[in-house]
Design a protein around this motif. Structure first.
Motif, PDB file in Angstrom:
ATOM      1  N   PRO A 217      41.700 -64.487 -13.675  1.00 44.12           N
ATOM      2  CA  PRO A 217      42.843 -64.714 -14.547  1.00 44.12           C
ATOM      3  C   PRO A 217      42.763 -63.941 -15.594  1.00 44.12           C
ATOM      4  O   PRO A 217      43.819 -63.258 -16.115  1.00 44.12           O
ATOM      5  CB  PRO A 217      43.023 -66.427 -14.626  1.00 44.12           C
ATOM      6  CG  PRO A 217      42.430 -66.884 -13.437  1.00 44.12           C
ATOM      7  CD  PRO A 217      41.092 -66.032 -13.071  1.00 44.12           C
ATOM      8  N   ALA A 218      41.924 -64.179 -16.360  1.00 38.35           N
ATOM      9  CA  ALA A 218      41.830 -63.417 -17.934  1.00 38.35           C
ATOM     10  C   ALA A 218      41.882 -61.644 -18.012  1.00 38.35           C
ATOM     11  O   ALA A 218      42.750 -61.394 -18.381  1.00 38.35           O
ATOM     12  CB  ALA A 218      40.689 -63.949 -18.831  1.00 38.35           C
ATOM     13  N   PRO A 219      41.107 -61.258 -16.999  1.00 39.37           N
ATOM     14  CA  PRO A 219      41.287 -59.793 -16.917  1.00 39.37           C
ATOM     15  C   PRO A 219      42.372 -59.114 -16.327  1.00 39.37           C
ATOM     16  O   PRO A 219      43.027 -58.419 -16.760  1.00 39.37           O
ATOM     17  CB  PRO A 219      40.298 -59.454 -15.930  1.00 39.37           C
ATOM     18  CG  PRO A 219      38.971 -60.725 -16.081  1.00 39.37           C
ATOM     19  CD  PRO A 219      39.687 -61.836 -16.352  1.00 39.37           C
ATOM     20  N   VAL A 220      43.068 -60.129 -15.386  1.00 45.96           N
ATOM     21  CA  VAL A 220      44.446 -59.960 -14.986  1.00 45.96           C
ATOM     22  C   VAL A 220      45.247 -59.755 -15.939  1.00 45.96           C
ATOM     23  O   VAL A 220      46.422 -58.916 -16.078  1.00 45.96           O
ATOM     24  CB  VAL A 220      44.838 -60.755 -13.676  1.00 45.96           C
ATOM     25  CG1 VAL A 220      46.361 -60.439 -13.339  1.00 45.96           C
ATOM     26  CG2 VAL A 220      44.103 -60.440 -12.534  1.00 45.96           C
ATOM     27  N   ARG A 221      45.551 -60.823 -16.707  1.00 48.57           N
ATOM     28  CA  ARG A 221      46.381 -60.868 -17.843  1.00 48.57           C
ATOM     29  C   ARG A 221      46.500 -59.957 -18.742  1.00 48.57           C
ATOM     30  O   ARG A 221      47.376 -59.326 -19.134  1.00 48.57           O
ATOM     31  CB  ARG A 221      46.400 -62.350 -18.409  1.00 48.57           C
ATOM     32  CG  ARG A 221      46.745 -63.516 -17.599  1.00 48.57           C
ATOM     33  CD  ARG A 221      46.857 -64.729 -18.120  1.00 48.57           C
ATOM     34  NE  ARG A 221      47.059 -65.973 -17.302  1.00 48.57           N
ATOM     35  CZ  ARG A 221      48.318 -66.292 -17.436  1.00 48.57           C
ATOM     36  NH1 ARG A 221      49.389 -65.796 -18.190  1.00 48.57           N
ATOM     37  NH2 ARG A 221      48.617 -67.477 -16.610  1.00 48.57           N
ATOM     38  N   THR A 222      45.292 -59.692 -19.199  1.00 54.99           N
ATOM     39  CA  THR A 222      44.740 -58.609 -20.452  1.00 54.99           C
ATOM     40  C   THR A 222      45.396 -57.215 -19.655  1.00 54.99           C
ATOM     41  O   THR A 222      45.981 -56.411 -20.258  1.00 54.99           O
ATOM     42  CB  THR A 222      43.220 -58.346 -20.310  1.00 54.99           C
ATOM     43  OG1 THR A 222      42.886 -59.465 -21.289  1.00 54.99           O
ATOM     44  CG2 THR A 222      42.910 -57.244 -21.364  1.00 54.99           C
ATOM     45  N   SER A 223      45.128 -56.889 -18.363  1.00 50.74           N
ATOM     46  CA  SER A 223      45.570 -55.536 -17.818  1.00 50.74           C
ATOM     47  C   SER A 223      47.106 -55.456 -17.893  1.00 50.74           C
ATOM     48  O   SER A 223      47.708 -54.539 -18.050  1.00 50.74           O
ATOM     49  CB  SER A 223      44.999 -55.567 -16.323  1.00 50.74           C
ATOM     50  OG  SER A 223      43.442 -55.100 -16.611  1.00 50.74           O
ATOM     51  N   ILE A 224      47.675 -56.564 -17.199  1.00 51.76           N
ATOM     52  CA  ILE A 224      49.255 -56.533 -17.333  1.00 51.76           C
ATOM     53  C   ILE A 224      49.951 -56.346 -18.593  1.00 51.76           C
ATOM     54  O   ILE A 224      50.744 -55.348 -18.628  1.00 51.76           O
ATOM     55  CB  ILE A 224      49.780 -58.051 -16.610  1.00 51.76           C
ATOM     56  CG1 ILE A 224      49.225 -57.882 -15.328  1.00 51.76           C
ATOM     57  CG2 ILE A 224      51.368 -57.867 -16.677  1.00 51.76           C
ATOM     58  CD1 ILE A 224      49.791 -59.087 -14.414  1.00 51.76           C
ATOM     59  N   ALA A 225      49.098 -57.150 -19.752  1.00 52.62           N
ATOM     60  CA  ALA A 225      49.829 -56.880 -21.031  1.00 52.62           C
ATOM     61  C   ALA A 225      49.575 -55.415 -21.613  1.00 52.62           C
ATOM     62  O   ALA A 225      50.468 -54.860 -22.240  1.00 52.62           O
ATOM     63  CB  ALA A 225      49.176 -57.846 -22.077  1.00 52.62           C
ATOM     64  N   ALA A 226      48.651 -54.696 -21.155  1.00 55.85           N
ATOM     65  CA  ALA A 226      48.122 -53.343 -21.482  1.00 55.85           C
ATOM     66  C   ALA A 226      49.294 -52.605 -20.865  1.00 55.85           C
ATOM     67  O   ALA A 226      49.681 -51.568 -21.361  1.00 55.85           O
ATOM     68  CB  ALA A 226      46.901 -52.857 -21.266  1.00 55.85           C
ATOM     69  N   ALA A 227      49.467 -52.755 -19.641  1.00 56.18           N
ATOM     70  CA  ALA A 227      50.375 -51.848 -18.949  1.00 56.18           C
ATOM     71  C   ALA A 227      51.947 -52.009 -19.420  1.00 56.18           C
ATOM     72  O   ALA A 227      52.562 -50.927 -19.678  1.00 56.18           O
ATOM     73  CB  ALA A 227      50.351 -52.438 -17.383  1.00 56.18           C
TER      74      ALA A 227
END
Length: 289
Positions: A217-227
């Motif tokens: 969850p944490a890496p997925v959320r971080t990547s989506i926010a950056a995108a």
């Protein structure tokens, strides 16, 4: 190269809603000079509006563009069925063609994902407005887990979908699905499109459901926010409106509202793909100096 060495000389092929907004965005660019907008109907509203902005227009279509060129860049804002003919006519001229129709021809480019490849290609395709909204997010997800199935539902206002968009819905779905598979590595991707007649007109929304293995969850959320932040750099009205990360499934929705220019707020789909097109052309201008 244009006479003004600081700008690329460009033309727009198509004078519908997309073509009009492209003309407006190019007018505000410090790196592009709009030399011609070509349509087919001499009495059409689109050409009249572009002429009112002070830009040269013609009702001669692709033939007029070829005769008036060569241009550094031509934006094809017509329809998928005509694009192959347009590329065949422009290819010998040395022009770079940026395709805003869902043909799937040319090199697929999505800013924030692979726009670094733009300078080495003369025929680029921007997939679709739904593809431009979904692929940055889905590509970011695919870097953090392994998608096995992706479903994307694009909902836009009927008022923002012109005749060419409606004629190209089958190509829109096929091209967007293929691009999603390419940029995520998943074998199964399904795309659906809804045109809403609701009043007031709703903003452009794209809902994505991803079945995947190895979700953290944490890496997925971080990547989506950056995108999302990367897309907002050229389309400020882009935002993630919901996100749920569960075991085996990710659900994310984005919304795009048009900001600035002549577009109504609900025409975020047009704002997004046109902003992507202008960004690519401006990058070409920078790389050619």
């Amino acid at each position: 190269m244009a006479a003004d060495e600081q700008r690329l000389c460009v033309a727009v092929l198509g004078a519908g809603l997309i073509g009009i907004d492209l003309a407006d965005k190019i007018r505000r660019s410090a790196k592009l000079e709009l030399a011609l907008v070509a349509g087919r109907d001499p009495d059409g509203l689109g050409l009249r509006r572009v002429a009112e902005m002070g830009h040269p227009t013609t009702a001669g279509g692709i033939r007029a563009v070829v005769e008036a060129g060569p241009f550094d860049v031509v934006f094809d804002a017509t329809n998928a069925d005509s694009h192959a003919e347009h590329w065949a006519a422009l290819r010998p001229t040395g022009t770079t063609l940026i395709d805003l129709t869902p043909t799937g021809l040319g090199t697929v480019i999505v800013p924030g994902v692979n726009n670094h490849r733009a300078a080495s290609h003369r025929h680029m395709n921007l997939v679709s407005c739904g593809g431009q909204a979904a692929i940055p997010v889905l590509n970011a997800i695919a870097k953090r887990c392994t998608p096995t199935y992706i479903e994307v539902v694009c909902t836009g206002a009927s008022a923002s979908a012109g005749r060419a968009t409606r004629l190209n819905l089958d190509q829109y779905i096929a091209t967007t699905s293929a691009a999603i598979r390419t940029f995520t590595g998943t074998r199964e991707a399904k795309v659906m499109v809804n045109l809403s007649p609701a009043r007031p007109a709703p903003p452009f929304r794209v809902a994505m459901s991803v079945l995947a293995d190895g979700i953290r969850p944490a890496p997925v959320r971080t990547s989506i926010a950056a995108a999302a932040q990367a897309v907002r750099a050229y389309t400020p009205g882009f935002k993630v409106t919901s996100l749920a990360v569960d075991p085996g499934r990710i659900s994310v929705a984005v919304e795009v509202t048009a900001s600035g220019g002549r577009l109504p707020r609900h025409a975020g789909s047009v704002d997004l793909i046109n902003a992507a097109a202008v960004l690519l052309a401006e990058q070409l201008a920078t790389s050619s100096r």
